[in-house]
Design a protein around this motif. Structure first.
Motif, PDB file in Angstrom:
ATOM      1  N   SER A  56       0.823  -1.219   0.000  1.00  0.00           N
ATOM      2  CA  SER A  56       0.000   0.000   0.000  1.00  0.00           C
ATOM      3  C   SER A  56       0.854   1.265   0.000  1.00  0.00           C
ATOM      4  O   SER A  56       2.068   1.218   0.208  1.00  0.00           O
ATOM      5  CB  SER A  56      -0.865   0.017   1.260  1.00  0.00           C
ATOM      6  N   TRP A  58       0.646   3.473   2.282  1.00  0.00           N
ATOM      7  CA  TRP A  58       1.101   3.596   3.673  1.00  0.00           C
ATOM      8  C   TRP A  58       2.438   2.883   3.839  1.00  0.00           C
ATOM      9  O   TRP A  58       3.379   3.408   4.425  1.00  0.00           O
ATOM     10  CB  TRP A  58       0.064   2.970   4.617  1.00  0.00           C
ATOM     11  N   ARG A  59       2.517   1.669   3.292  1.00  0.00           N
ATOM     12  CA  ARG A  59       3.726   0.858   3.453  1.00  0.00           C
ATOM     13  C   ARG A  59       4.922   1.543   2.792  1.00  0.00           C
ATOM     14  O   ARG A  59       6.014   1.567   3.336  1.00  0.00           O
ATOM     15  CB  ARG A  59       3.480  -0.528   2.831  1.00  0.00           C
ATOM     16  N   ASP A 133       4.760  -0.703  13.736  1.00  0.00           N
ATOM     17  CA  ASP A 133       3.470  -0.750  13.045  1.00  0.00           C
ATOM     18  C   ASP A 133       2.549  -1.785  13.693  1.00  0.00           C
ATOM     19  O   ASP A 133       1.747  -1.460  14.542  1.00  0.00           O
ATOM     20  CB  ASP A 133       3.709  -0.982  11.545  1.00  0.00           C
ATOM     21  N   ARG A 134       2.662  -3.048  13.303  1.00  0.00           N
ATOM     22  CA  ARG A 134       1.756  -4.068  13.838  1.00  0.00           C
ATOM     23  C   ARG A 134       2.386  -4.800  15.020  1.00  0.00           C
ATOM     24  O   ARG A 134       3.593  -4.726  15.228  1.00  0.00           O
ATOM     25  CB  ARG A 134       1.403  -5.061  12.733  1.00  0.00           C
ATOM     26  N   ALA A 190      -3.680  -4.360  12.230  1.00  0.00           N
ATOM     27  CA  ALA A 190      -4.486  -3.274  11.665  1.00  0.00           C
ATOM     28  C   ALA A 190      -5.889  -3.780  11.310  1.00  0.00           C
ATOM     29  O   ALA A 190      -6.894  -3.099  11.555  1.00  0.00           O
ATOM     30  CB  ALA A 190      -3.800  -2.696  10.439  1.00  0.00           C
ATOM     31  N   ARG A 194      -9.254  -2.536  13.406  1.00  0.00           N
ATOM     32  CA  ARG A 194     -10.256  -1.746  12.651  1.00  0.00           C
ATOM     33  C   ARG A 194     -11.564  -2.519  12.516  1.00  0.00           C
ATOM     34  O   ARG A 194     -12.644  -1.944  12.588  1.00  0.00           O
ATOM     35  CB  ARG A 194      -9.676  -1.352  11.285  1.00  0.00           C
ATOM     36  N   PHE A 217      -5.611  -5.096   1.986  1.00  0.00           N
ATOM     37  CA  PHE A 217      -4.992  -3.758   1.940  1.00  0.00           C
ATOM     38  C   PHE A 217      -4.501  -3.393   0.535  1.00  0.00           C
ATOM     39  O   PHE A 217      -3.673  -2.497   0.362  1.00  0.00           O
ATOM     40  CB  PHE A 217      -3.808  -3.653   2.925  1.00  0.00           C
ATOM     41  N   ASN A 243      -8.251   0.332   4.394  1.00  0.00           N
ATOM     42  CA  ASN A 243      -7.206   1.313   4.034  1.00  0.00           C
ATOM     43  C   ASN A 243      -7.598   2.030   2.735  1.00  0.00           C
ATOM     44  O   ASN A 243      -8.564   1.650   2.052  1.00  0.00           O
ATOM     45  CB  ASN A 243      -5.804   0.689   3.956  1.00  0.00           C
ATOM     46  N   ASP A 276      -5.779   5.795   6.640  1.00  0.00           N
ATOM     47  CA  ASP A 276      -4.403   6.141   6.223  1.00  0.00           C
ATOM     48  C   ASP A 276      -4.248   7.639   5.940  1.00  0.00           C
ATOM     49  O   ASP A 276      -3.716   8.349   6.773  1.00  0.00           O
ATOM     50  CB  ASP A 276      -3.875   5.342   5.020  1.00  0.00           C
ATOM     51  N   CYS A 297      -3.720   7.400   9.574  1.00  0.00           N
ATOM     52  CA  CYS A 297      -2.789   6.438  10.172  1.00  0.00           C
ATOM     53  C   CYS A 297      -1.393   6.920   9.783  1.00  0.00           C
ATOM     54  O   CYS A 297      -1.078   7.035   8.600  1.00  0.00           O
ATOM     55  CB  CYS A 297      -3.050   5.028   9.646  1.00  0.00           C
TER      56      CYS A 297
HETATM   57  O1  GYE Z   1      -3.101   1.060   7.216  1.00  0.00           O
HETATM   58  C1  GYE Z   1      -2.335  -0.247   5.401  1.00  0.00           C
HETATM   59  C2  GYE Z   1      -1.153  -1.123   5.302  1.00  0.00           C
HETATM   60  O2  GYE Z   1      -0.442  -1.847   9.296  1.00  0.00           O
HETATM   61  C3  GYE Z   1      -0.950   0.441   9.540  1.00  0.00           C
HETATM   62  O3  GYE Z   1      -1.052  -1.704   6.584  1.00  0.00           O
HETATM   63  C4  GYE Z   1      -0.628  -0.648   8.619  1.00  0.00           C
HETATM   64  C5  GYE Z   1      -1.642  -0.855   7.517  1.00  0.00           C
HETATM   65  C6  GYE Z   1      -2.020   0.375   6.713  1.00  0.00           C
HETATM   66  O4  GYE Z   1      -1.118  -1.931   4.267  1.00  0.00           O
HETATM   67  O5  GYE Z   1      -2.413   0.659   4.357  1.00  0.00           O
END
Ligand code: GYE
Length: 351
Positions: A56, A58-59, A133-134, A190, A194, A217, A243, A276, A297
């Motif tokens: 993504s 975000w990543r 992150d996670r 995540a 959510r 995602f 996301n 995000d 995020c």
């Molecule tokens: O929101 C998503 C990504 O873990 C926060 O992972 C992350 C999430 C994020 O692929 O876009």
């Protein structure tokens, strides 16, 4: 300065010396090589970073945060491994970092379970593991130093509180809401947080949560999931995408089906809520009123990781859990703040 591997080297060297002295063998002393895979790390702090993938926006922003923070000029050597969404790849990366005797391991784990063995191996090697992150789901929280990331359940609760406040303000009958959830990678923190944020709100407010389908995602999977939802359910009028990339895919599917995304759900619009908000690609969809609300995020986690490493270098104990501050973006000016988890959060209206 605390150096776990340094301590181990000292112990090993002393053991070897003892053996030499007690056996009376006077051969050349053994020199332990501490450098990373044959390369000199010339005093730099070596960080092995297991990123989970590149699924993504975000990543990508998160990987960039790591690369721009842990630079050679600042005295770091960052070894970056992309796990391509596979836990087994991430485990291999961690084992390689252990062999390379890195100073620290930063792990962004794809899913939560199954990490005990490999984290135990890192602990035995004396290499501190910082989670980014996670989270991981392990019984022994000493298997990692700390976690730096987001409170995903709170993010979900914030998005739902925005929806609640919006429908109240517009006097939309809540029994008319028919919500579908396009979930993130199943088993990831995540997704778990959510999804819980939405299912708790649906229970609390009596909302009709029609379906939960995975979208991993990823934009293409968001599109596929939305196509499937549209073919199965006629009355969906809110799509909660876990996301923005999934939201982008969902919008493609909705528009391809000749439907419109937006807030006028009483007149046929499908409202998109997502997470995000890392770049203009996503924020412009809010400005164009295609996404109604994004719970932010923050991917810029590396500066916090650097603080943790500096603390560890000084022998200090970092905070076990630290969350970043996050707000909301919306296309509508009807709701300017919401309350979730006992706190007030600002809603930034984008035009
Ligand atoms: O929101 C998503 C990504 O873990 C926060 O992972 C992350 C999430 C994020 O692929 O876009």
């Amino acid at each position: 300065m605390i150096k776990y591997k340094g301590i181990i080297s000292v112990i090993l060297t002393e053991l070897i010396l003892c053996v030499i002295l007690t056996t009376g063998c006077g051969s050349t002393p053994v020199v332990l090589d501490n450098s990373v895979s044959g390369e000199e790390d010339d005093g730099r702090i070596v960080i092995g970073f297991s990123q989970l993938g590149a699924e993504s926006d975000w990543r990508s922003a998160n990987s960039e945060s790591m690369r721009s923070t842990f630079t050679g000029e600042k005295g770091y050597r960052l070894i970056f491994e992309d796990g391509q969404q596979k836990q087994s790849n991430q485990m291999t990366a961690i084992r390689t970092f252990i062999q390379q005797e890195v100073d620290y391991i930063v792990l962004a784990p794809v899913t939560e379970t199954g990490w005990e063995n490999v984290l135990e191996e890192a602990r035995k090697a004396g290499i501190p593991v910082i989670l980014m992150d996670r989270m991981v789901d392990v019984e022994d929280s000493e298997l990692y130093v700390c976690h730096v990331g987001s409170d995903f359940e709170l993010e979900g609760a914030k998005a739902c509180e925005w929806l609640k406040a919006y429908v109240e303000k517009k006097e939309i009958d809540e029994s008319n809401l028919h919500i579908a959830n396009i979930q993130g990678t199943l088993g990831s923190t995540a997704q778990i947080g959510r999804t819980k944020g939405l299912s708790d709100a649906a229970k609390k407010y009596g909302w009709d949560l029609i379906a939960e389908v995975p979208g991993d995602f990823i934009q293409a999977k968001g599109r596929e999931a939305m196509e499937q939802l549209l073919s199965e359910y006629e009355d969906i009028n809110v799509v909660y995408c876990e996301n923005d990339n999934e939201a982008m895919g969902a919008i493609e599917a909705i528009e391809a089906a000749g439907r419109h995304t937006g807030t006028d759900i009483e007149n046929g619009d499908i409202m998109i809520i997502s997470f995000d908000g890392v770049n203009e690609d996503a924020l412009s969809l809010v400005r164009n009123k295609k996404i109604s609300c994004i719970a932010e995020c923050n991917p810029d986690l590396a500066p916090k990781i650097e603080t943790v490493i500096k603390q560890l270098e000084k022998g200090e104990t970092p905070q076990k859990l630290s969350y970043v501050d996050e707000e909301l973006y919306s296309s509508e000016e009807d709701v300017l703040s919401i309350n979730a988890g006992g706190r007030e959060y600002k809603v930034t209206v984008l035009r």
